[in-house]
Write a protein that holds these residues in place. Structure first.
Motif, PDB file in Angstrom:
ATOM      1  N   SER A   1     -18.403  15.967   0.365  1.00 25.36           N
ATOM      2  CA  SER A   1     -18.203  14.446   0.479  1.00 25.36           C
ATOM      3  C   SER A   1     -16.592  14.178   0.386  1.00 25.36           C
ATOM      4  O   SER A   1     -16.191  13.338   0.990  1.00 25.36           O
ATOM      5  N   THR A   2     -15.950  15.108  -0.308  1.00 25.72           N
ATOM      6  CA  THR A   2     -14.303  14.868  -0.531  1.00 25.72           C
ATOM      7  C   THR A   2     -13.844  15.061   0.869  1.00 25.72           C
ATOM      8  O   THR A   2     -12.928  14.293   1.372  1.00 25.72           O
ATOM      9  N   LEU A   3     -14.209  16.070   1.615  1.00 21.55           N
ATOM     10  CA  LEU A   3     -13.609  16.431   2.684  1.00 21.55           C
ATOM     11  C   LEU A   3     -14.013  15.454   3.953  1.00 21.55           C
ATOM     12  O   LEU A   3     -13.212  14.825   4.748  1.00 21.55           O
TER      13      LEU A   3
ATOM     14  N   LEU B   1      -7.785  20.499  -2.551  1.00 19.57           N
ATOM     15  CA  LEU B   1      -7.893  19.056  -1.615  1.00 19.57           C
ATOM     16  C   LEU B   1      -7.358  18.137  -2.273  1.00 19.57           C
ATOM     17  O   LEU B   1      -7.855  17.942  -3.329  1.00 19.57           O
ATOM     18  N   GLY B   2      -6.508  17.636  -1.654  1.00 22.10           N
ATOM     19  CA  GLY B   2      -5.919  16.345  -2.433  1.00 22.10           C
ATOM     20  C   GLY B   2      -5.286  15.329  -1.669  1.00 22.10           C
ATOM     21  O   GLY B   2      -4.093  15.429  -0.915  1.00 22.10           O
ATOM     22  N   PRO B   3      -5.625  14.216  -1.411  1.00 21.83           N
ATOM     23  CA  PRO B   3      -4.903  12.916  -0.971  1.00 21.83           C
ATOM     24  C   PRO B   3      -3.582  12.488  -1.776  1.00 21.83           C
ATOM     25  O   PRO B   3      -3.870  12.786  -2.962  1.00 21.83           O
ATOM     26  N   SER B   4      -2.819  11.896  -1.291  1.00 25.82           N
ATOM     27  CA  SER B   4      -1.727  11.286  -2.026  1.00 25.82           C
ATOM     28  C   SER B   4      -1.449   9.872  -1.437  1.00 25.82           C
ATOM     29  O   SER B   4      -1.049   9.877  -0.049  1.00 25.82           O
ATOM     30  N   LEU B   5      -1.105   8.953  -1.950  1.00 31.82           N
ATOM     31  CA  LEU B   5      -0.813   7.556  -1.461  1.00 31.82           C
ATOM     32  C   LEU B   5       0.615   7.189  -2.103  1.00 31.82           C
ATOM     33  O   LEU B   5       0.904   7.146  -3.230  1.00 31.82           O
ATOM     34  N   SER B   6       1.552   6.836  -1.152  1.00 31.55           N
ATOM     35  CA  SER B   6       2.714   6.362  -1.561  1.00 31.55           C
ATOM     36  C   SER B   6       3.459   5.172  -1.032  1.00 31.55           C
ATOM     37  O   SER B   6       2.925   4.946   0.393  1.00 31.55           O
ATOM     38  N   GLY B   7       4.156   4.363  -1.373  1.00 36.36           N
ATOM     39  CA  GLY B   7       4.740   3.322  -0.666  1.00 36.36           C
ATOM     40  C   GLY B   7       5.857   2.566  -1.592  1.00 36.36           C
ATOM     41  O   GLY B   7       5.972   2.768  -2.731  1.00 36.36           O
ATOM     42  N   THR B   8       6.744   2.181  -0.881  1.00 36.32           N
ATOM     43  CA  THR B   8       7.832   1.294  -1.419  1.00 36.32           C
ATOM     44  C   THR B   8       7.400  -0.074  -2.261  1.00 36.32           C
ATOM     45  O   THR B   8       6.572  -1.002  -1.747  1.00 36.32           O
ATOM     46  N   LEU B   9       7.919  -0.150  -3.432  1.00 40.78           N
ATOM     47  CA  LEU B   9       7.510  -1.087  -4.400  1.00 40.78           C
ATOM     48  C   LEU B   9       8.615  -2.257  -4.021  1.00 40.78           C
ATOM     49  O   LEU B   9       8.069  -3.441  -4.208  1.00 40.78           O
ATOM     50  N   LEU B  10       9.837  -1.777  -3.987  1.00 35.98           N
ATOM     51  CA  LEU B  10      10.867  -2.772  -4.252  1.00 35.98           C
ATOM     52  C   LEU B  10      11.942  -2.088  -3.360  1.00 35.98           C
ATOM     53  O   LEU B  10      12.497  -0.931  -3.685  1.00 35.98           O
ATOM     54  N   ASP B  11      12.536  -2.573  -2.460  1.00 35.50           N
ATOM     55  CA  ASP B  11      13.827  -2.228  -1.469  1.00 35.50           C
ATOM     56  C   ASP B  11      14.661  -3.327  -1.424  1.00 35.50           C
ATOM     57  O   ASP B  11      15.674  -3.104  -0.478  1.00 35.50           O
ATOM     58  N   PHE B  12      14.635  -4.526  -1.954  1.00 36.34           N
ATOM     59  CA  PHE B  12      15.637  -5.605  -1.967  1.00 36.34           C
ATOM     60  C   PHE B  12      16.010  -5.805  -0.341  1.00 36.34           C
ATOM     61  O   PHE B  12      17.049  -6.375  -0.132  1.00 36.34           O
ATOM     62  N   GLY B  13      14.797  -5.865   0.295  1.00 36.36           N
ATOM     63  CA  GLY B  13      15.058  -6.520   1.619  1.00 36.36           C
ATOM     64  C   GLY B  13      15.385  -5.165   2.739  1.00 36.36           C
ATOM     65  O   GLY B  13      15.805  -5.678   3.885  1.00 36.36           O
ATOM     66  N   ALA B  14      15.524  -4.159   2.354  1.00 38.09           N
ATOM     67  CA  ALA B  14      15.969  -3.199   3.286  1.00 38.09           C
ATOM     68  C   ALA B  14      14.914  -3.062   4.482  1.00 38.09           C
ATOM     69  O   ALA B  14      15.485  -2.800   5.554  1.00 38.09           O
ATOM     70  N   THR B  15      13.820  -2.812   3.954  1.00 37.94           N
ATOM     71  CA  THR B  15      12.659  -2.822   5.209  1.00 37.94           C
ATOM     72  C   THR B  15      12.752  -3.990   6.093  1.00 37.94           C
ATOM     73  O   THR B  15      12.699  -3.903   7.384  1.00 37.94           O
ATOM     74  N   GLY B  16      13.104  -5.208   5.646  1.00 38.10           N
ATOM     75  CA  GLY B  16      13.018  -6.530   6.585  1.00 38.10           C
ATOM     76  C   GLY B  16      14.245  -6.447   7.187  1.00 38.10           C
ATOM     77  O   GLY B  16      14.157  -6.656   8.696  1.00 38.10           O
ATOM     78  N   ALA B  17      15.302  -5.658   6.783  1.00 38.83           N
ATOM     79  CA  ALA B  17      16.506  -5.697   7.627  1.00 38.83           C
ATOM     80  C   ALA B  17      16.394  -4.827   8.606  1.00 38.83           C
ATOM     81  O   ALA B  17      16.887  -5.104   9.838  1.00 38.83           O
ATOM     82  N   GLN B  18      15.741  -3.559   8.338  1.00 34.86           N
ATOM     83  CA  GLN B  18      15.415  -2.737   9.608  1.00 34.86           C
ATOM     84  C   GLN B  18      14.362  -3.314  10.757  1.00 34.86           C
ATOM     85  O   GLN B  18      14.739  -2.821  11.950  1.00 34.86           O
ATOM     86  N   VAL B  19      13.496  -4.226  10.178  1.00 33.77           N
ATOM     87  CA  VAL B  19      12.643  -4.779  11.175  1.00 33.77           C
ATOM     88  C   VAL B  19      13.282  -5.718  12.030  1.00 33.77           C
ATOM     89  O   VAL B  19      13.406  -5.650  13.394  1.00 33.77           O
ATOM     90  N   LYS B  20      14.431  -6.384  11.379  1.00 28.54           N
ATOM     91  CA  LYS B  20      15.282  -7.288  12.089  1.00 28.54           C
ATOM     92  C   LYS B  20      16.309  -6.575  13.187  1.00 28.54           C
ATOM     93  O   LYS B  20      16.439  -7.208  14.240  1.00 28.54           O
ATOM     94  N   GLN B  21      16.683  -5.414  12.605  1.00 27.20           N
ATOM     95  CA  GLN B  21      17.488  -4.831  13.601  1.00 27.20           C
ATOM     96  C   GLN B  21      16.665  -4.175  14.822  1.00 27.20           C
ATOM     97  O   GLN B  21      17.331  -4.145  15.847  1.00 27.20           O
ATOM     98  N   ALA B  22      15.615  -3.780  14.670  1.00 27.72           N
ATOM     99  CA  ALA B  22      14.589  -3.238  15.607  1.00 27.72           C
ATOM    100  C   ALA B  22      14.238  -4.359  16.644  1.00 27.72           C
ATOM    101  O   ALA B  22      14.394  -4.290  17.789  1.00 27.72           O
ATOM    102  N   GLU B  23      14.247  -5.788  16.136  1.00 29.89           N
ATOM    103  CA  GLU B  23      13.596  -6.973  16.824  1.00 29.89           C
ATOM    104  C   GLU B  23      14.983  -7.308  17.678  1.00 29.89           C
ATOM    105  O   GLU B  23      14.973  -7.750  18.875  1.00 29.89           O
TER     106      GLU B  23
END
Length: 468
Positions: free
Chosen positions: A8-10, A338-360
């Protein structure tokens, strides 16, 4: 954990890896609109262009019906070092695509080893063997797929860039070749004139010593002879430089390359049809290069936006471990994880948004560059259409002027032989005739170069396409 729980896990992990990868962040790509006109100002019958660089270009230089040119231009693809550099860049871009495709799947590694450890009382061996996956990122949000799209578009842009540099090198070689052939004819014309002027100087020197010719007349004949010799030397220098340039374009050192002189000028100017199909402009590799850069920039927006979402990675391993080598491959010695891992940015002070604007912003810039490339392509075709047409008219006028000048020189020479005029008049008309004939040859070179530029501006050979 029992067997059912393991399965089931697999299964859950596989469902996460396969079932949740249907969506992709970022905008789907649509080719930008470009400003076009239904017809060219300098030619009729054109329709709106759509970049389509995969149409067969064919050996466009065959239009000139020159076997020597054909052999030289085929060498560009084989031996030109700039072409070789861009071909290597294209292979590198293809390898990056393959690498990006591989990241969609987990990698598997194997291991086997023995560890000997002990204390003061005992010494033991531990034998291991197994398989393991590296941390495999499941493409939940389509970040990896958008990255793959970016690499694929970049590889296609690299392919178009290779085609563009090849076409540019071939175009330069063809222009140098035609200029060199016209120089052969111009040098031959000067040599004929020099031979004639040498005879005149000899005759006039004899007359001067006999007292029947003035010193001024002899000096004028000598001036005409020496100035013609100087002009021939200048053309010989230009020819040598063109020959060196052709050698480099074919990937050869100038010392090992030479083109025998061809005094008899034979030029074939291909004439475009009255109507030209828009598919010709679609073949231009610089337009394809600019459009593929737009597609890559569009995919980069999705890659940047994926940073808003968490990454899910999965790692797994299975193997055997035993202190007795004979018991290593046995059911009691098996191990797994066997092990899944979930990770994500919680706070980056707008760095991700700035990268999106750069790409746009990068996308907007690539769209503008693409549209500018299309506009400049239309302008180049307009320029060379009018250049070919005007030069053809100018050449016809100049040929008539040259014939008139040759007739004037013939008449004045006969008058001089009859004692009716001084040699100064003969020198003037002969110099004018030579200048007019040289102008005809120069215009032929300009027309030939303009025709090459027109074919290149159209992106290739117009034969084999239906007109609109």
């Amino acid at each position: 954990m029992n067997r059912t729980c393991k399965i089931s896990t697999l299964a859950l992990a596989l469902m996460l890896g396969m079932g949740l990868t249907g969506c992709s962040v970022g905008p789907d790509y649509h080719k930008p609109d470009v400003i076009t006109t239904p017809a060219f100002k300098e030619a009729k019958g054109w329709s709106q262009a759509r970049p389509q660089d995969d149409l067969s270009k064919g050996p466009w230089w065959a239009l000139y019906q020159d076997s020597e040119l054909d052999k030289l231009l085929r060498q560009v693809v084989i031996s030109n070092q700039n072409v070789a550099q861009y071909e290597a860049n294209y292979r590198q871009a293809q390898a990056l695509v393959q690498q990006a495709q591989a990241s969609l799947f987990p990698s598997l590694s194997g291991n086997a080893g023995v560890t000997r450890k002990g204390t003061a009382q005992s010494t033991d061996n531990t034998y291991t063997a197994g398989l393991a996956t590296s941390s495999w990122e499941l493409d939940l949000w389509g970040k990896i797929r958008r990255g793959l799209e970016q690499y694929q578009a970049s590889a296609q842009a690299s392919e178009a860039e290779l085609a563009n540099i090849t076409l540019s090198a071939q175009s330069s070689l063809a222009q140098y070749y035609f200029q060199l052939r016209v120089l052969d004819a111009r040098i031959a014309l000067y040599e004929q004139s020099i031979q004639a002027y040498e005879r005149y100087v000899t005759v006039m020197g004899n007359r001067y010593r006999a007292g029947t010719e003035s010193r001024a007349g002899l000096a004028q004949a000598q001036t005409l002879l020496e100035s013609t010799r100087a002009s021939r030397l200048d053309l010989q220098l230009q020819r040598a430089q063109l020959e060196h340039a052709i050698a480099v374009l074919t990937g050869q050192p100038p010392a090992r390359f030479s083109l025998p002189a061809q005094p008899q000028l034979v030029l074939h100017i291909p004439t475009p049809p009255v109507t030209l199909p828009s598919q010709l402009l679609e073949r231009r590799p610089d337009i394809a290069y600019a459009e593929r850069n737009v597609a890559a920039a569009n995919a980069a927006i999705g890659v940047a936006q994926a940073a808003y979402y968490p990454d899910l990675t999965l790692s797994a391993s299975a193997g055997f471990e035993s202190s007795v080598l004979q018991d290593l491959i046995s059911l009691p010695s098996r191990t797994w994880s066997l092990g899944p891992s979930l990770s994500g940015t919680l706070l980056d002070f707008g760095a991700t948004g700035a990268q999106v604007k750069q790409a746009e912003a990068a996308y907007d810039a690539s769209v503008a560059s693409y549209r500018q490339t299309v506009l400049e392509a239309f302008a180049e075709v307009e320029d060379y259409l009018v250049a070919v047409d005007t030069l053809q008219q100018q050449l016809a006028v100049q040929q008539r002027a040259s014939e008139a000048a040759k007739e004037s020189a013939r008449v004045t020479l006969n008058q001089y032989k009859a004692g009716m005029i001084d040699y100064l008049d003969v020198a003037t008309t002969q110099n004018t005739s030579l200048s007019q004939q040289q102008s005809v040859l120069s215009l032929q070179a300009s027309l030939q170069v303009a025709s090459v530029n027109l074919i290149v501006a159209l992106g290739g050979n117009w034969q084999g396409l239906t007109t609109h």
